[in-house]
Design an enzyme around this catalytic site. Structure first.
Site, PDB file in Angstrom:
ATOM      1  N   ASP A   1      40.777   9.493 -18.428  1.00  0.00           N
ATOM      2  CA  ASP A   1      39.393   9.637 -17.966  1.00  0.00           C
ATOM      3  C   ASP A   1      39.347  10.073 -16.509  1.00  0.00           C
ATOM      4  O   ASP A   1      38.395   9.782 -15.785  1.00  0.00           O
ATOM      5  CB  ASP A   1      38.619   8.331 -18.160  1.00  0.00           C
ATOM      6  CG  ASP A   1      39.231   7.162 -17.391  1.00  0.00           C
ATOM      7  OD1 ASP A   1      40.400   7.281 -16.966  1.00  0.00           O
ATOM      8  OD2 ASP A   1      38.549   6.140 -17.202  1.00  0.00           O
ATOM      9  N   GLU A   2      40.392  10.779 -16.054  1.00  0.00           N
ATOM     10  CA  GLU A   2      40.439  11.303 -14.695  1.00  0.00           C
ATOM     11  C   GLU A   2      40.243  12.826 -14.708  1.00  0.00           C
ATOM     12  O   GLU A   2      40.761  13.523 -15.589  1.00  0.00           O
ATOM     13  CB  GLU A   2      41.770  10.974 -14.017  1.00  0.00           C
ATOM     14  CG  GLU A   2      41.899   9.532 -13.580  1.00  0.00           C
ATOM     15  CD  GLU A   2      43.146   9.321 -12.738  1.00  0.00           C
ATOM     16  OE1 GLU A   2      43.077   8.510 -11.798  1.00  0.00           O
ATOM     17  OE2 GLU A   2      44.174   9.957 -13.010  1.00  0.00           O
TER      18      GLU A   2
END
Length: 527
Positions: A451-452
């Site tokens: 989720d980066e």
């Protein structure tokens, strides 16, 4: 307003491009000199690549309208180069379509074929038909294909635009219908050069309907050449297939078209053809010959060969009526000349198609290479592509500001835990779309993993922080409120002014990002 083979450049939000759109209209409505001065001033400034490309397009068009085709070619070549360097695909395609017409007028046919092949090979990559820049590029490509007689490819490209025609910029729709009207008028008159030597009334009628549509779309707003075209095409139809006296009366009412500059060459040539034919039908052949010779010598500039052929043939048939008597030497000469032109066009088309096939094969290989650098879930650049971009940006010369933004989603683990991984995937796709929408067109937006996300942008610290805030706000707005899958994003910003090791740069951004999360998330921290 329109010129055969040219379609107005696409628009982008902002005052600069509104001015660019005005340049297009003004260049084609007799103000090429003003446009050349204004674009020279803009190009002397430090401008973004996209703005520079718009100015170059308008400048090439203005040179063309001023009759300086060689200068227009040089500027159009610069436009193609800057578009390629900065991956401005739609602008690059438009530049190549313009270059096709310019090179063709210079007699540089092999170069024109190469540019047209390059343009058509780029076309499959332009998928977003709601994007006005892409709409303009496809419209320009369709016109260029028609100029080279590749009608089947032109129809295919134009059919892609039909579904979104109502969303096209108005000047683009005016250009499209004006170009079609002129094309059908010329084709209708060309039929009359073969037995039984009668122009095609249906094609001429279709041309009149199409120019009516262009005039309605223009709504009387600054498109003076289109209004001239309407009057001339009505008179041409009457002169060829209707009341010759009425045609002459109509032509007298729009004689001012002959006083226009180079932007009015197509209607000037067709005005002359209508005038000569009407005089012949009125039994005034000697007067027709004299008038036709004067018009042929007077009308110079950017007319397409087909337009000039229409007038030249009308003068010839007035001078030598036997040209339309089967078996005559003049008739045979015309037949052989048109056959030769047809053979030449067929050869050019064959060379063109062979080149397109080769280029599309190369494009497929490039697309495969590009796909290896794309994230399959979000469509953004993946970690591999992002790492390459970060490494390249870290080595940029001293004094250049480059911002690295590292973004981490707040609350994403809870989404996965409570809603499942399918919902999590949907969140990642939604966030990716939000980031791409909020970032500038020249920024690199990538999924770093999980989720980066990362963004690389040519910005100083203040502007980078503002970009980080805009990214956060867009993600928050698109996530909504009160939803189980709602997320926010924490942003860490690191700006380098000197070359730096990419790992050290990433660590700075990472530390800033964790500081943002430590502040409660949904924050931007510059480290």
């Amino acid at each position: 307003m329109t010129v055969r083979g040219l379609v107005a450049v696409a628009r982008e939000g902002g005052s600069t491009v509104s001015r660019g759109e005005d340049w297009i209209v003004r260049a084609q409505d007799g103000h090429a000199g003003d446009v050349l001065r204004q674009t020279a001033a803009v190009l002397a400034e430090e401008t973004r690549p996209r703005q520079r490309a718009h100015a170059l397009y308008a400048r090439a068009l203005a040179f063309h309208m001023a009759g300086e085709t060689a200068a227009a070619v040089e500027v159009a070549q610069d436009l193609v180069t800057i578009s390629r360097e900065h991956e401005l695909m739609a602008t690059g395609l438009q530049g190549r379509a313009l270059l096709v017409d310019l090179l063709r007028r210079e007699g540089r046919m092999e170069e024109a074929v190469e540019q047209l092949a390059q343009a058509l090979a780029m076309e499959p990559g332009l998928r977003d038909l709601e994007n006005q820049e892409i709409q303009g590029a496809l419209g320009a490509l369709g016109v260029a294909l028609r100029l080279f007689g590749v009608a089947d490819e032109a129809r295919r490209v134009e059919s892609r635009l039909e579904a979104v025609e109502t969303f096209l910029p108005r000047h683009h729709r005016v250009a499209r219908w004006s170009n079609l009207a002129l094309e059908h008028a010329v084709a209708g008159m060309a039929v009359g050069r073969r037995p039984p030597y009668v122009p095609d009334a249906d094609l001429l009628g279709q041309a009149v309907q199409e120019i009516h549509r262009a005039v309605r779309l223009s709504d009387g707003d600054s498109y003076h050449v289109v209004a001239d075209e309407e009057r001339v095409l009505q008179a041409l139809r009457e002169a060829a297939t209707g009341d010759s006296a009425a045609a002459m009366e109509r032509l007298e009412g729009c004689r001012s078209v002959l006083d226009r500059g180079t932007e009015g060459v197509p209607p000037q040539l067709l005005w002359g053809a209508a005038w000569v034919r009407a005089l012949v039908r009125e039994g005034r052949s000697a007067e027709a010959v004299q008038a036709g010779r004067v018009l042929l010598s007077k009308i110079e500039g950017s007319g397409v060969e087909g337009d000039r052929q229409v007038l030249a043939y009308e003068v010839m048939r007035a001078e030598h009526p036997e040209v339309e008597r089967e078996g005559s030497g003049a008739a045979e000469y015309v037949r052989l000349a048109e056959e030769r032109v047809g053979d030449d066009m067929a050869l050019l088309e064959a060379l063109f198609r062979a080149r397109v096939d080769l280029l599309r094969g190369a494009d497929e290989r490039r697309l495969l290479a590009r796909a290896a650098s794309l994230d399959s879930l979000t469509g953004l650049v993946n970690r591999r592509g992002a790492a390459a971009a970060i490494a390249e940006s870290s080595r940029r010369p001293a004094g250049e500001n480059v911002a690295l933004l590292l973004l981490d989603l707040d609350g994403f683990k809870e989404v996965n835990d409570t809603c499942g991984h399918l919902a999590g995937d949907a969140v990642l796709r939604r966030v990716a779309a939000a980031l791409r929408a909020a970032a500038r067109s020249d920024d690199i937006v990538a999924r770093w993993g999980g989720d980066e996300f990362v963004v690389v942008a040519l910005l100083d610290a203040t502007a980078a922080a503002a970009l980080g805030d805009r990214l956060r706000e867009t993600v928050r707005e698109r996530s909504g409120s009160g939803r189980a899958d709602r997320v926010t994003v924490s942003v860490g910003v690191a700006v380098r002014r000197e070359p730096i090791e990419d790992d050290a740069w990433l660590r700075r951004a990472d530390v800033a990002m964790y500081a943002a999360k430590g502040d409660g998330g949904d924050a931007t921290v510059v480290g």
